[in-house]
Design a protein around this motif. Structure first.
Motif, short mmCIF file in Angstrom:
data_model
loop_
_atom_site.label_atom_id
_atom_site.label_comp_id
_atom_site.label_asym_id
_atom_site.label_seq_id
_atom_site.Cartn_x
_atom_site.Cartn_y
_atom_site.Cartn_z
N VAL A 108 -14.95 0.92 -31.81
CA VAL A 108 -14.22 0.53 -33.01
C VAL A 108 -14.85 1.19 -34.24
O VAL A 108 -16.07 1.17 -34.41
CB VAL A 108 -14.23 -1.01 -33.18
N THR A 109 -14.02 1.77 -35.09
CA THR A 109 -14.53 2.44 -36.28
C THR A 109 -14.55 1.52 -37.50
O THR A 109 -15.39 1.69 -38.39
CB THR A 109 -13.69 3.68 -36.61
N ARG A 110 -13.62 0.55 -37.55
CA ARG A 110 -13.58 -0.44 -38.63
C ARG A 110 -13.06 -1.75 -38.08
O ARG A 110 -12.13 -1.77 -37.27
CB ARG A 110 -12.66 0.02 -39.77
N PHE A 111 -13.67 -2.84 -38.53
CA PHE A 111 -13.19 -4.19 -38.20
C PHE A 111 -12.48 -4.75 -39.43
O PHE A 111 -13.08 -4.85 -40.51
CB PHE A 111 -14.35 -5.10 -37.82
N LEU A 112 -11.21 -5.14 -39.25
CA LEU A 112 -10.43 -5.70 -40.35
C LEU A 112 -9.98 -7.12 -39.97
O LEU A 112 -8.92 -7.29 -39.37
CB LEU A 112 -9.20 -4.83 -40.64
N PRO A 113 -10.77 -8.14 -40.29
CA PRO A 113 -10.35 -9.52 -39.99
C PRO A 113 -9.07 -9.88 -40.73
O PRO A 113 -8.90 -9.51 -41.90
CB PRO A 113 -11.54 -10.36 -40.48
N LEU A 129 -22.84 -10.37 -39.10
CA LEU A 129 -21.96 -9.56 -38.25
C LEU A 129 -22.33 -8.08 -38.34
O LEU A 129 -22.28 -7.36 -37.34
CB LEU A 129 -20.51 -9.78 -38.65
N SER A 130 -22.70 -7.63 -39.53
CA SER A 130 -23.14 -6.24 -39.68
C SER A 130 -24.41 -5.98 -38.89
O SER A 130 -24.58 -4.91 -38.29
CB SER A 130 -23.36 -5.92 -41.16
N LEU A 131 -25.32 -6.95 -38.87
CA LEU A 131 -26.55 -6.82 -38.10
C LEU A 131 -26.23 -6.72 -36.60
O LEU A 131 -26.82 -5.92 -35.88
CB LEU A 131 -27.47 -8.01 -38.37
N ILE A 132 -25.27 -7.53 -36.14
CA ILE A 132 -24.87 -7.48 -34.73
C ILE A 132 -24.27 -6.12 -34.39
O ILE A 132 -24.56 -5.54 -33.34
CB ILE A 132 -23.88 -8.62 -34.43
N ALA A 133 -23.43 -5.59 -35.29
CA ALA A 133 -22.85 -4.28 -35.07
C ALA A 133 -23.93 -3.20 -35.03
O ALA A 133 -23.87 -2.27 -34.22
CB ALA A 133 -21.83 -3.97 -36.16
N THR A 134 -24.93 -3.33 -35.90
CA THR A 134 -26.02 -2.36 -35.92
C THR A 134 -26.81 -2.40 -34.61
O THR A 134 -27.11 -1.36 -34.01
CB THR A 134 -26.97 -2.65 -37.10
N GLU A 135 -27.13 -3.60 -34.14
CA GLU A 135 -27.86 -3.73 -32.87
C GLU A 135 -27.06 -3.17 -31.71
O GLU A 135 -27.61 -2.53 -30.81
CB GLU A 135 -28.20 -5.20 -32.63
N ALA A 136 -25.74 -3.40 -31.73
CA ALA A 136 -24.89 -2.87 -30.66
C ALA A 136 -24.84 -1.35 -30.70
O ALA A 136 -24.85 -0.68 -29.66
CB ALA A 136 -23.48 -3.45 -30.77
N ALA A 137 -24.79 -0.77 -31.90
CA ALA A 137 -24.80 0.68 -32.03
C ALA A 137 -26.11 1.27 -31.53
O ALA A 137 -26.13 2.33 -30.88
CB ALA A 137 -24.56 1.09 -33.49
N VAL A 145 -22.42 3.06 -37.46
CA VAL A 145 -22.22 1.61 -37.38
C VAL A 145 -20.87 1.31 -38.03
O VAL A 145 -20.63 1.71 -39.18
CB VAL A 145 -23.34 0.84 -38.10
N PRO A 146 -19.97 0.63 -37.32
CA PRO A 146 -18.64 0.38 -37.89
C PRO A 146 -18.69 -0.53 -39.11
O PRO A 146 -19.53 -1.43 -39.21
CB PRO A 146 -17.88 -0.28 -36.74
N GLU A 147 -17.74 -0.31 -40.00
CA GLU A 147 -17.60 -1.13 -41.20
C GLU A 147 -16.92 -2.44 -40.84
O GLU A 147 -16.01 -2.47 -40.00
CB GLU A 147 -16.77 -0.37 -42.24
N ILE A 148 -17.34 -3.53 -41.47
CA ILE A 148 -16.71 -4.83 -41.28
C ILE A 148 -16.26 -5.32 -42.65
O ILE A 148 -17.07 -5.62 -43.51
CB ILE A 148 -17.68 -5.85 -40.65
N GLU A 149 -14.95 -5.41 -42.84
CA GLU A 149 -14.41 -5.82 -44.13
C GLU A 149 -14.28 -7.33 -44.22
O GLU A 149 -14.28 -8.04 -43.20
CB GLU A 149 -13.05 -5.16 -44.37
N ALA A 150 -14.13 -7.83 -45.43
CA ALA A 150 -13.87 -9.25 -45.65
C ALA A 150 -12.45 -9.57 -45.17
O ALA A 150 -11.57 -8.71 -45.19
CB ALA A 150 -14.02 -9.59 -47.12
N PRO A 151 -12.21 -10.80 -44.73
CA PRO A 151 -10.88 -11.17 -44.23
C PRO A 151 -9.80 -11.05 -45.30
O PRO A 151 -10.05 -11.29 -46.49
CB PRO A 151 -11.06 -12.63 -43.79
N LYS A 152 -8.59 -10.68 -44.86
CA LYS A 152 -7.41 -10.64 -45.72
C LYS A 152 -6.24 -11.25 -44.95
O LYS A 152 -6.23 -11.22 -43.71
CB LYS A 152 -7.05 -9.21 -46.12
N PRO A 153 -5.24 -11.78 -45.65
CA PRO A 153 -4.06 -12.29 -44.96
C PRO A 153 -3.38 -11.20 -44.14
O PRO A 153 -3.37 -10.02 -44.53
CB PRO A 153 -3.15 -12.76 -46.11
#
Length: 244
Positions: A108-113, A129-137, A145-153
């Motif tokens: 995954v290149t970007r996570f969009l909740p 969550l960013s730390l978890i993504a970093t450890e997984a990478a 490390v994929p970007e994780i954005e703030a949730p949006k509708p």
């Protein structure tokens, strides 16, 4: 260089990695190397990011939560991860963290909740969550490390999504939803909440020119399992396209 050498993500900055150059480790990285991995001065580690690639480095200083390394040589040039953008409804904490970990490993290149009508919205700790993504990478040997954005509708995400970028969504059990067998050109994957999309959301999804229905099989899957199944389908197709 040993493939067993500890591997750490080092965010790119104004000073690029160069042979003989040095960088100061973050406190958590120094603690991890010394207290968890039992490394000592002179140990070989690997540092990486999407800009500088991956480098072999030597641990030149280490004390409690302080450390530094000296770069020896580049072992991998920068390479873009070929994967999908994941839109997903946040789940309970453990399940959401699993989605981030599995998604990172599956490219995954970007996570969009997305917030849907049936999302049981927890408070997302984006830093964790960013730390978890970093450890997984670090574990799966990708360079970014994929970007994780703030949730949006959900409707806002759909409004922002380019109509020319194919967005595959798990809609196979909805009346009138044509199920795609070919995921060629997939840019994104959308997985809804445990309760599924509401009728109004289904209408908006089916009316969006970029949305394609995607089958994940005959069985009813948990949302986190659906993420893994959907990404696996897209990842296999992307891998075949890449090696061809």
């Amino acid at each position: 260089m040993s493939r067993d050498a500890p591997r750490l993500y080092c965010a790119p900055n104004d000073a690029p990695f160069v042979e003989g150059g040095s960088v100061t480790l973050l406190p958590g990285q120094a603690h991890y190397l010394g207290s968890v991995m039992r490394q000592s001065i002179g140990a070989v580690i690997r540092l990486f990011n999407a800009v500088d690639g991956e480098w072999e480095a030597e641990l030149s200083a280490l004390r409690k939560d302080k450390g530094a390394v000296v770069f020896r040589q580049q072992v991998r040039v920068p390479q873009e991860t070929k994967g999908a953008i994941l839109l997903f409804a946040p789940l309970k904490r453990d399940a959401t963290e699993l989605v981030i970990r599995m998604g990172t490993e599956l490219g995954v290149t970007r996570f969009l909740p997305v917030i849907t009508e049936r999302t049981n919205m927890p408070r997302l700790n984006l830093e964790r969550l960013s730390l978890i993504a970093t450890e997984a990478a670090e574990q799966c040997e990708r360079l970014d490390v994929p970007e994780i954005e703030a949730p949006k509708p959900l409707l806002q995400r759909l409004a922002e999504w380019p109509v020319t970028d194919a967005l595959y969504a798990a809609l196979e059990r909805q009346p009138g939803a044509a199920v795609a067998d070919d995921v060629t050109g997939a840019v994104g994957l959308l997985i809804g909440p445990e309760g599924g999309f509401s009728p109004a959301e289904m209408q908006r999804l089916q009316a969006h020119n970029a949305v394609r229905a995607l089958s994940l099989g005959a069985l009813v899957l948990r949302a986190d399992t659906a993420v893994c199944a959907g990404l696996s389908r897209l990842a296999v197709k992307a891998h075949k396209t890449y090696i061809e």
